[in-house]
Motif scaffolding. Structure first.
Motif, PDB file in Angstrom:
ATOM      1  N   LEU A   1       6.430   1.872  -5.661  1.00  0.00           N
ATOM      2  CA  LEU A   1       5.505   0.694  -6.024  1.00  0.00           C
ATOM      3  C   LEU A   1       5.005   0.577  -7.282  1.00  0.00           C
ATOM      4  CD1 LEU A   1       3.400   1.300  -2.653  1.00  0.00           C
ATOM      5  CD2 LEU A   1       5.011  -0.386  -3.087  1.00  0.00           C
ATOM      6  N   GLN A   2       4.891   1.591  -7.867  1.00  0.00           N
ATOM      7  CA  GLN A   2       4.523   1.402  -9.393  1.00  0.00           C
ATOM      8  C   GLN A   2       5.561   0.762 -10.248  1.00  0.00           C
ATOM      9  OE1 GLN A   2       3.223   5.571 -10.397  1.00  0.00           O
ATOM     10  NE2 GLN A   2       1.100   4.997 -10.132  1.00  0.00           N
ATOM     11  N   ALA A   3       6.947   1.103  -9.783  1.00  0.00           N
ATOM     12  CA  ALA A   3       8.116   0.654 -10.451  1.00  0.00           C
ATOM     13  C   ALA A   3       8.158  -1.015 -10.399  1.00  0.00           C
ATOM     14  CB  ALA A   3       9.095   1.374 -10.311  1.00  0.00           C
ATOM     15  N   GLU A   4       7.520  -1.281  -9.075  1.00  0.00           N
ATOM     16  CA  GLU A   4       7.698  -2.588  -8.902  1.00  0.00           C
ATOM     17  C   GLU A   4       6.425  -3.521  -9.568  1.00  0.00           C
ATOM     18  OE1 GLU A   4       9.186  -5.803  -6.611  1.00  0.00           O
ATOM     19  OE2 GLU A   4       9.956  -3.814  -6.902  1.00  0.00           O
ATOM     20  N   GLY A   5       5.588  -2.712 -10.262  1.00  0.00           N
ATOM     21  CA  GLY A   5       4.442  -3.248 -10.901  1.00  0.00           C
ATOM     22  C   GLY A   5       3.060  -3.173 -10.313  1.00  0.00           C
ATOM     23  N   PHE A   6       2.835  -2.610  -9.163  1.00  0.00           N
ATOM     24  CA  PHE A   6       1.472  -2.361  -8.429  1.00  0.00           C
ATOM     25  C   PHE A   6       0.760  -1.444  -8.905  1.00  0.00           C
ATOM     26  CE2 PHE A   6       4.545  -4.063  -4.932  1.00  0.00           C
ATOM     27  CZ  PHE A   6       3.756  -5.224  -4.964  1.00  0.00           C
ATOM     28  N   GLU A   7      -0.412  -1.337  -8.907  1.00  0.00           N
ATOM     29  CA  GLU A   7      -1.702  -0.252  -9.329  1.00  0.00           C
ATOM     30  C   GLU A   7      -1.818   0.702  -7.855  1.00  0.00           C
ATOM     31  OE1 GLU A   7      -6.052   0.237 -10.413  1.00  0.00           O
ATOM     32  OE2 GLU A   7      -5.131  -1.425 -11.355  1.00  0.00           O
ATOM     33  N   VAL A   8      -1.271   1.681  -8.092  1.00  0.00           N
ATOM     34  CA  VAL A   8      -1.335   2.595  -6.806  1.00  0.00           C
ATOM     35  C   VAL A   8      -2.215   3.891  -6.829  1.00  0.00           C
ATOM     36  CG1 VAL A   8       0.085   4.106  -5.115  1.00  0.00           C
ATOM     37  CG2 VAL A   8       0.938   1.998  -6.528  1.00  0.00           C
ATOM     38  N   THR A   9      -3.001   3.728  -5.780  1.00  0.00           N
ATOM     39  CA  THR A   9      -3.918   5.065  -5.622  1.00  0.00           C
ATOM     40  C   THR A   9      -3.563   5.846  -4.165  1.00  0.00           C
ATOM     41  OG1 THR A   9      -5.682   4.154  -6.662  1.00  0.00           O
ATOM     42  CG2 THR A   9      -6.262   5.951  -5.435  1.00  0.00           C
ATOM     43  N   THR A  10      -3.641   7.142  -4.157  1.00  0.00           N
ATOM     44  CA  THR A  10      -3.274   7.948  -3.161  1.00  0.00           C
ATOM     45  C   THR A  10      -4.165   8.700  -2.660  1.00  0.00           C
ATOM     46  OG1 THR A  10      -2.523  10.114  -4.436  1.00  0.00           O
ATOM     47  CG2 THR A  10      -0.845   8.241  -4.177  1.00  0.00           C
ATOM     48  N   ALA A  11      -4.037   9.089  -1.308  1.00  0.00           N
ATOM     49  CA  ALA A  11      -4.989   9.977  -0.448  1.00  0.00           C
ATOM     50  C   ALA A  11      -4.369  10.775   0.552  1.00  0.00           C
ATOM     51  CB  ALA A  11      -6.102   9.092   0.322  1.00  0.00           C
ATOM     52  N   LYS A  12      -5.067  11.852   0.563  1.00  0.00           N
ATOM     53  CA  LYS A  12      -4.202  12.954   1.368  1.00  0.00           C
ATOM     54  C   LYS A  12      -4.631  13.052   2.850  1.00  0.00           C
ATOM     55  CE  LYS A  12      -5.252  16.120  -1.621  1.00  0.00           C
ATOM     56  NZ  LYS A  12      -5.712  15.446  -2.578  1.00  0.00           N
ATOM     57  N   ASN A  13      -5.614  12.350   3.061  1.00  0.00           N
ATOM     58  CA  ASN A  13      -6.146  12.529   4.370  1.00  0.00           C
ATOM     59  C   ASN A  13      -6.925  11.326   4.781  1.00  0.00           C
ATOM     60  OD1 ASN A  13      -9.131  13.321   3.876  1.00  0.00           O
ATOM     61  ND2 ASN A  13      -8.240  15.072   2.923  1.00  0.00           N
TER      62      ASN A  13
ATOM     63  N   ILE B   1      12.027   5.391   6.530  1.00  0.00           N
ATOM     64  CA  ILE B   1      12.168   4.059   5.815  1.00  0.00           C
ATOM     65  C   ILE B   1      12.515   4.197   4.531  1.00  0.00           C
ATOM     66  CG2 ILE B   1       9.866   3.875   5.353  1.00  0.00           C
ATOM     67  CD1 ILE B   1      10.133   0.921   5.797  1.00  0.00           C
ATOM     68  N   SER B   2      13.622   3.469   3.874  1.00  0.00           N
ATOM     69  CA  SER B   2      13.856   3.577   2.585  1.00  0.00           C
ATOM     70  C   SER B   2      12.901   2.878   1.707  1.00  0.00           C
ATOM     71  CB  SER B   2      15.251   2.583   2.273  1.00  0.00           C
ATOM     72  OG  SER B   2      15.203   1.503   2.001  1.00  0.00           O
ATOM     73  N   PRO B   3      12.733   3.409   0.445  1.00  0.00           N
ATOM     74  CA  PRO B   3      11.699   2.824  -0.460  1.00  0.00           C
ATOM     75  C   PRO B   3      11.784   1.370  -0.894  1.00  0.00           C
ATOM     76  CG  PRO B   3      12.450   5.200  -1.276  1.00  0.00           C
ATOM     77  CD  PRO B   3      13.197   4.660   0.034  1.00  0.00           C
ATOM     78  N   LYS B   4      13.199   1.206  -0.945  1.00  0.00           N
ATOM     79  CA  LYS B   4      13.564  -0.457  -1.155  1.00  0.00           C
ATOM     80  C   LYS B   4      12.984  -1.392  -0.087  1.00  0.00           C
ATOM     81  CE  LYS B   4      17.555   0.201  -4.268  1.00  0.00           C
ATOM     82  NZ  LYS B   4      18.948   0.073  -4.345  1.00  0.00           N
ATOM     83  N   VAL B   5      13.248  -0.821   1.121  1.00  0.00           N
ATOM     84  CA  VAL B   5      12.745  -1.526   2.378  1.00  0.00           C
ATOM     85  C   VAL B   5      11.375  -1.786   2.279  1.00  0.00           C
ATOM     86  CG1 VAL B   5      12.583  -1.839   4.955  1.00  0.00           C
ATOM     87  CG2 VAL B   5      14.825  -1.201   3.811  1.00  0.00           C
ATOM     88  N   LEU B   6      10.628  -0.567   2.089  1.00  0.00           N
ATOM     89  CA  LEU B   6       9.134  -0.588   2.100  1.00  0.00           C
ATOM     90  C   LEU B   6       8.456  -1.582   1.057  1.00  0.00           C
ATOM     91  CD1 LEU B   6       6.525   0.437   3.110  1.00  0.00           C
ATOM     92  CD2 LEU B   6       6.552   2.414   1.478  1.00  0.00           C
ATOM     93  N   VAL B   7       9.166  -1.410  -0.136  1.00  0.00           N
ATOM     94  CA  VAL B   7       8.782  -2.450  -1.250  1.00  0.00           C
ATOM     95  C   VAL B   7       8.898  -3.596  -0.742  1.00  0.00           C
ATOM     96  CG1 VAL B   7       9.192  -2.931  -3.528  1.00  0.00           C
ATOM     97  CG2 VAL B   7       8.856  -0.754  -3.167  1.00  0.00           C
ATOM     98  N   SER B   8      10.172  -4.177  -0.050  1.00  0.00           N
ATOM     99  CA  SER B   8      10.312  -5.440   0.126  1.00  0.00           C
ATOM    100  C   SER B   8       9.394  -5.829   1.271  1.00  0.00           C
ATOM    101  CB  SER B   8      11.859  -5.534   0.790  1.00  0.00           C
ATOM    102  OG  SER B   8      12.026  -6.547   1.566  1.00  0.00           O
ATOM    103  N   LYS B   9       9.319  -5.030   2.290  1.00  0.00           N
ATOM    104  CA  LYS B   9       7.928  -5.290   3.308  1.00  0.00           C
ATOM    105  C   LYS B   9       6.620  -5.697   2.608  1.00  0.00           C
ATOM    106  CE  LYS B   9      10.392  -4.717   7.107  1.00  0.00           C
ATOM    107  NZ  LYS B   9      10.517  -5.882   8.325  1.00  0.00           N
ATOM    108  N   VAL B  10       6.309  -4.918   1.553  1.00  0.00           N
ATOM    109  CA  VAL B  10       4.973  -5.171   0.856  1.00  0.00           C
ATOM    110  C   VAL B  10       5.003  -6.450   0.232  1.00  0.00           C
ATOM    111  CG1 VAL B  10       3.650  -4.151  -1.032  1.00  0.00           C
ATOM    112  CG2 VAL B  10       4.271  -2.731   0.385  1.00  0.00           C
TER     113      VAL B  10
END
Length: 224
Positions: free
Chosen positions: A24-36, A109-118
């Protein structure tokens, strides 16, 4: 200059978090993560993301609990939410969409498909896209994934909803089979023409109305 979209990913599997974040960062999005789930709520309130990707089976609070809690707050009324989970049964998918999610994707799900869905979700709910589509006696709420026909709520599976929304969005237009497949299922997923026919039949049965016409050898169109 376009505004960078912010995305929050919540998943208790570090490898999945890392892979999704990287793509997602490679696609230009600003990404934050959470573990729970608890961390997801805290970071959502702090960063106010445009889209949240939630695993359902997380420690603390489940993805559905997180979704329900956030949807109760005005700040997250228009935030896009995707469930990304290993739970593939239809009843869980229906519950997920009813809890306020905008889409439901199953692992793996492949990362490419997920980015496409987003990207597709951002396009679908862009400011110039009406959230509620009204065609004759049919009302399609694209934000809540709800269908109302002549005052009666009708439950459609996710792909059925997306297919009906696509066709009803342009009444009278003939959608080619390849166009439907690429728009609803994407180019990364291999499905046959029969898949469209089955979904069309289910939509007709649930609406109890033959509002979708078959253009033999070409595709389908929605008629008021």
């Amino acid at each position: 200059m376009s505004i960078v979209k912010k995305i929050l990913i919540a998943d208790d599997e570090p490898d999945i978090l890392e892979i999704i974040q990287y793509n997602l960062q490679a696609e230009g999005f600003e990404v934050t993560t959470a573990k729970n789930g608890n961390e997801a709520i805290e970071k959502a309130k702090r960063t106010l993301p445009d889209l949240i990707i939630l695993d359902i089976m997380m420690p603390g609070k489940t993805g559905m609990e997180v979704c329900n809690l956030l949807r109760q707050q005005p700040a997250f009324k228009n935030t896009l939410i995707i469930f990304l989970t290993a739970l593939s049964d239809e009843s869980t998918e229906v519950k997920g969409l009813e809890s306020g999610a905008d889409d439901y994707l199953t692992k793996p799900i492949s990362p490419k498909v997920l980015v496409s869905k987003v990207n597709a979700l951002f396009r679908r709910f862009s400011n110039d896209t009406p959230k509620v589509l009204k065609v004759g006696d049919l009302e399609i709420d694209r934000e809540k994934y709800m269908i109302n026909f002549k005052g009666t709520d009708i439950v459609l599976a996710r792909k059925e909803f997306e297919l009906l929304s696509l066709l009803a969005g342009k009444p009278g237009k003939v959608f080619l089979r390849n166009e439907i497949l690429n728009t609803i299922w994407g180019t990364e997923v291999i499905v046959g023409d029969r898949t469209i026919d089955v979904h069309i039949r289910k939509i007709r049965q649930k609406l109890d109305l033959d509002c979708i016409s078959t253009v033999k050898g070409v595709g389908y169109k929605f008629e008021v």
